[in-house]
Design an enzyme around this catalytic site. Structure first.
Site, PDB file in Angstrom:
ATOM      1  N   LEU A 325      41.404 -21.944 -12.329  1.00  0.00           N
ATOM      2  CA  LEU A 325      40.119 -22.384 -12.439  1.00  0.00           C
ATOM      3  C   LEU A 325      40.198 -23.909 -12.613  1.00  0.00           C
ATOM      4  O   LEU A 325      41.078 -24.480 -13.400  1.00  0.00           O
ATOM      5  CB  LEU A 325      39.103 -21.656 -13.395  1.00  0.00           C
ATOM      6  CG  LEU A 325      39.215 -20.239 -13.113  1.00  0.00           C
ATOM      7  CD1 LEU A 325      38.106 -19.683 -14.457  1.00  0.00           C
ATOM      8  CD2 LEU A 325      38.371 -19.849 -12.022  1.00  0.00           C
ATOM      9  N   GLU A 326      39.475 -24.643 -11.941  1.00  0.00           N
ATOM     10  CA  GLU A 326      39.598 -26.281 -12.001  1.00  0.00           C
ATOM     11  C   GLU A 326      39.266 -26.886 -13.406  1.00  0.00           C
ATOM     12  O   GLU A 326      39.795 -27.915 -13.830  1.00  0.00           O
ATOM     13  CB  GLU A 326      38.703 -26.900 -11.142  1.00  0.00           C
ATOM     14  CG  GLU A 326      36.871 -26.589 -11.631  1.00  0.00           C
ATOM     15  CD  GLU A 326      36.030 -26.703 -10.275  1.00  0.00           C
ATOM     16  OE1 GLU A 326      35.113 -27.490 -10.679  1.00  0.00           O
ATOM     17  OE2 GLU A 326      36.136 -25.829  -9.514  1.00  0.00           O
ATOM     18  N   SER A 327      38.902 -26.012 -14.401  1.00  0.00           N
ATOM     19  CA  SER A 327      38.749 -26.313 -15.716  1.00  0.00           C
ATOM     20  C   SER A 327      39.905 -26.571 -16.598  1.00  0.00           C
ATOM     21  O   SER A 327      39.958 -27.056 -17.558  1.00  0.00           O
ATOM     22  CB  SER A 327      37.847 -25.258 -16.404  1.00  0.00           C
ATOM     23  OG  SER A 327      38.294 -24.003 -16.338  1.00  0.00           O
TER      24      SER A 327
END
Length: 531
Positions: A325-327
Site C-alpha cells: 500500500l502506498e502508505s
C-alpha cells in the site's frame, strides 16, 4: 530543547497567512488535538486566518484531520493530493472558497526531500499527459485557481520532457509520533504507519519553519533505543501531548489502539471474514487471476484496497505475493474503507516517501486501481467527476510507472445490482449511468501516454474485460450469461474494438466456493518444470 505547549498556547503563535504543512494518511497520523484547537480559536477570534495548507496524502477519515479546519476564511489555499474522505474540505474546493492545487501524492512526498536539500523544487516525469501537466490543467483543481500562477512547469532535459514541482516553504509543519523524550526525540511505536514525518521536519527547518509534534507519552532522556528514534530532537521546536487519545490521537478510525496494526501481533488468517460474492468480489476475483507467484503488487483505494487482499487470503496465495500500500505497508491483508492504508500481518512498514521511490523507479509488477470513468482512448478518471473534486492520491505516480495496470470498476454506476446463478452472471438492475464514456471529464491516467510506451493495461468489470491497444480499448472477455449487445455495447458511450478471440470469463469467478487459485498455480508450476 523542544518546548511543551498547551494546544491553545501553540495556536496563538500562528500568524494570519502562514503556510502550514500537515502529515497524515486518510484517517491515520493527524494531529487532531492541535487542529481542533486551531478551529476553536478561529471560530472565537477570527485568527489565525487565510492559511495555506500543504499535505501529501488525504488528511481525513471523514471526520478528523483536515476536516477540523475546513472553514471558509481559515484556509485560503490548499496544495494536496486527495480529499475523497474529507467532505467539508471538498466542499470548500468545489464551491471555490479556497484556491486548490492537486498534485500526485508521491511527488508531494518527494518535494519534501528536495526542500530538505534547499532545492527550488522537484523534477519528475510523473504527471505528464495527465491533468497535472501544465499543457492540460497544471494541477489547478477548481475554477478559482485557473487564473493563478503555475506551480508546475514543463521543462526539458536532454530532449526529454519533465515536470518541475515548485518548492512550497512552510512556516509550520505538524507531525505526529507516539512518544517524545526530554531531548525532543520522537518515536512511532503505536502509530500504524511512519509516513514522511522526518522528511517533512527537515523540509520545514531548511526554510526556517518550525516543527511541532503531537504525541501521547513523554519519556526520560535516554529511554529510547537509538534505532527507534524516527525524528531526532534537534529538529523539533515544540510538542503537544494528547491526553484523550480516543478523540485526539486515534490510531485508526476503527480503533483507539491495536497492536495488530503496529505489527506487534499477528492475526490468524481464519479470523479474517470471507467477503460475500457481490459485484466487487467478482471484479476482484477476475483481477487476481492476473497475479503470479512472487509478484510485487500495489493496491489502490476502493475495490482494490477493499477486495484484492481478502480474495488472495481466501485463495491461499497471499503469502506468495508482496502486496503493498502506498502508505508504506508491505505484505499482510489490507484493511479497506476509511481505514485504507493499514493492514493486518504486515511484513514491513516503510516510510511513505521511500516506497514511492520503488513505485517510481523499479515499478511494481502489477497495480490494481479503481476507475470512475474510462473513455475510448483508454484514459481513466478518478480525480474529478459528477461535480466531486476527489483528487488523485498516489494513482498517477503508481499507474504511470507500474509494469502492468489493472483497473477495477463496476461496468455501470448508480444502483447496479447483480447476482450469480449456476455460475452465470445476472443483471438484476442496471446502473443509471455509464462509466465507459466518449471522453473522461479529467485525465488522471493517460491512455495515449501508456499506449505510446506499450504499457500493459486492463480494465476489469463484473461482466467484461478490456485491454488497451494502439487502436483503443479492446473487449477481450465477457461474463457467462451476459448478452454482448444488450448488456455491454448498449451500456457504453462508445463502441470498443472487439477481439477476434473474444472469450468467456472463468465460471469459477461467479460461484460461491473459492476458485482454488493456489492449486492452479501449483499445477502450472509442475507443468512448466516438465517442459
Amino acid at each position: 530543547m523542544a518546548k511543551r505547549y498547551q494546544a491553545a498556547e501553540l495556536v496563538q503563535h500562528i500568524k494570519d497567512g502562514c503556510t502550514v504543512a500537515l502529515v497524515g494518511f486518510g484517517g491515520m497520523g493527524q494531529c487532531d488535538k492541535i487542529l481542533q484547537e486551531l478551529r476553536k480559536q478561529f471560530k472565537e477570534t477570527g485568527h489565525p486566518n487565510q492559511l495555506t495548507i500543504y499535505h501529501t496524502a488525504g488528511q481525513s477519515g471523514r471526520t478528523n484531520g483536515i476536516e477540523h479546519i475546513a472553514e471558509e476564511g481559515l484556509i485560503a489555499k490548499i496544495i494536496g493530493g486527495h480529499w475523497g474522505l474529507a467532505p467539508k474540505t471538498r466542499e470548500l474546493i468545489e464551491q471555490n472558497k479556497v484556491e486548490c492545487y492537486c498534485w500526485p501524492q508521491g511527488q508531494l512526498t518527494h518535494l519534501l526531500r528536495a526542500m530538505a536539500n534547499k532545492m527550488p523544487g522537484h523534477i519528475s516525469s510523473i504527471g505528464l499527459g495527465t491533468f497535472v501537466d501544465p499543457r492540460i490543467e497544471g494541477g489547478k483543481f477548481n475554477e478559482r485557481t485557473k487564473e493563478k500562477e503555475d506551480l508546475v512547469k514543463l521543462i526539458h532535459i536532454n530532449d526529454e520532457e519533465f515536470l518541475f514541482y515548485s518548492a512550497i516553504p512552510f512556516d509550520y509543519v505538524f507531525i505526529r509520533g507516539t512518544s517524545i523524550d526530554e531531548e525532543g526525540n520522537i518515536t512511532t511505536e503505536e502509530e500504524p504507519i511512519k509516513l514522511e514525518i522526518l522528511s517533512a521536519a527537515q523540509a520545514a527547518k531548511a526554510y526556517g519553519g518550525k516543527v511541532i509534534a503531537q504525541v501521547k507519552y513523554t519519556a526520560k532522556k535516554g529511554s529510547f533505543h537509538p534505532k527507534d528514534v524516527v525524528v531526532p530532537g534537534y529538529l523539533v521546536d515544540g510538542y503537544v501531548v494528547a491526553e484523550n487519545p480516543e478523540t485526539e490521537h486515534r490510531q485508526a478510525p476503527l480503533t483507539i489502539y491495536s497492536p495488530v496494526f503496529t505489527g506487534d501481533i499477528k492475526t490468524p488468517v481464519k479470523e479474517i471474514e470471507q467477503a460475500p460474492l457481490d459485484s466487487r468480489k467478482m471484479i476482484g476475483r477476475r483481477a487476481v487471476q492476473e497475479l503470479f507467484e512472487g509478484a510485487v503488487v500495489n493496491l489502490g483505494i476502493g475495490i482494490p484496497g477493499d477486495v484484492i487482499g481478502p480474495v488472495t487470503s481466501e485463495e491461499g496465495i497471499n503469502e506468495d505475493l508482496k502486496l503493498t500500500l502506498e502508505s508504506g505497508i508491505i505484505g499482510g491483508v489490507p484493511i479497506g474503507g476509511n481505514s485504507f492504508g493499514i493492514a493486518r500481518n504486515a511484513s514491513a512498514i516503510l516510510d511513505h516517501e521511500y516506497l514511492f521511490d520503488y513505485y517510481h523507479g523499479a515499478g511494481v509488477d502489477i497495480t490494481f486501481m479503481g476507475a470512475a470513468e474510462v473513455d475510448q482512448s483508454g484514459n481513466v478518471n478518478v480525480s474529478k467527476f459528477a461535480g466531486r473534486h476527489i483528487g488523485s492520491g498516489g494513482f498517477i505516480d503508481i499507474t504511470q510507472s507500474a509494469k502492468k495496470v489493472v483497473f477495477c470498476t463496476t461496468f455501470t454506476g448508480g444502483g447496479l445490482q447483480v447476482t450469480c446463478k449456476a455460475g452465470q452472471l445476472v443483471i438484476e438492475q442496471e446502473g443509471c449511468f455509464k462509466k465507459f464514456s466518449n471522453e473522461v471529464q479529467q485525465i488522471t491516467f493517460s491512455g495515449q501516454y501508456a499506449a505510446a510506451r506499450e504499457k500493459r493495461v486492463m480494465y476489469v468489470t463484473e461482466r467484461a474485460v478490456f485491454v488497451l491497444t494502439a487502436e483503443g480499448v479492446m473487449l477481450t472477455e465477457i461474463a457467462p450469461g451476459i448478452d454482448l449487445e444488450k448488456d455491454i455495447l448498449k451500456q457504453m458511450a462508445f463502441k470498443p474494438v472487439i477481439s477476434p478471440h473474444l472469450k468467456e470469463m472463468d465460471k469459477a469467478i461467479f460461484r460461491e466456493e473459492p476458485m482454488d487459485l493456489k492449486k492452479s498455480w501449483q499445477l502450472n508450476k509442475v507443468s512448466t518444470q516438465l517442459i
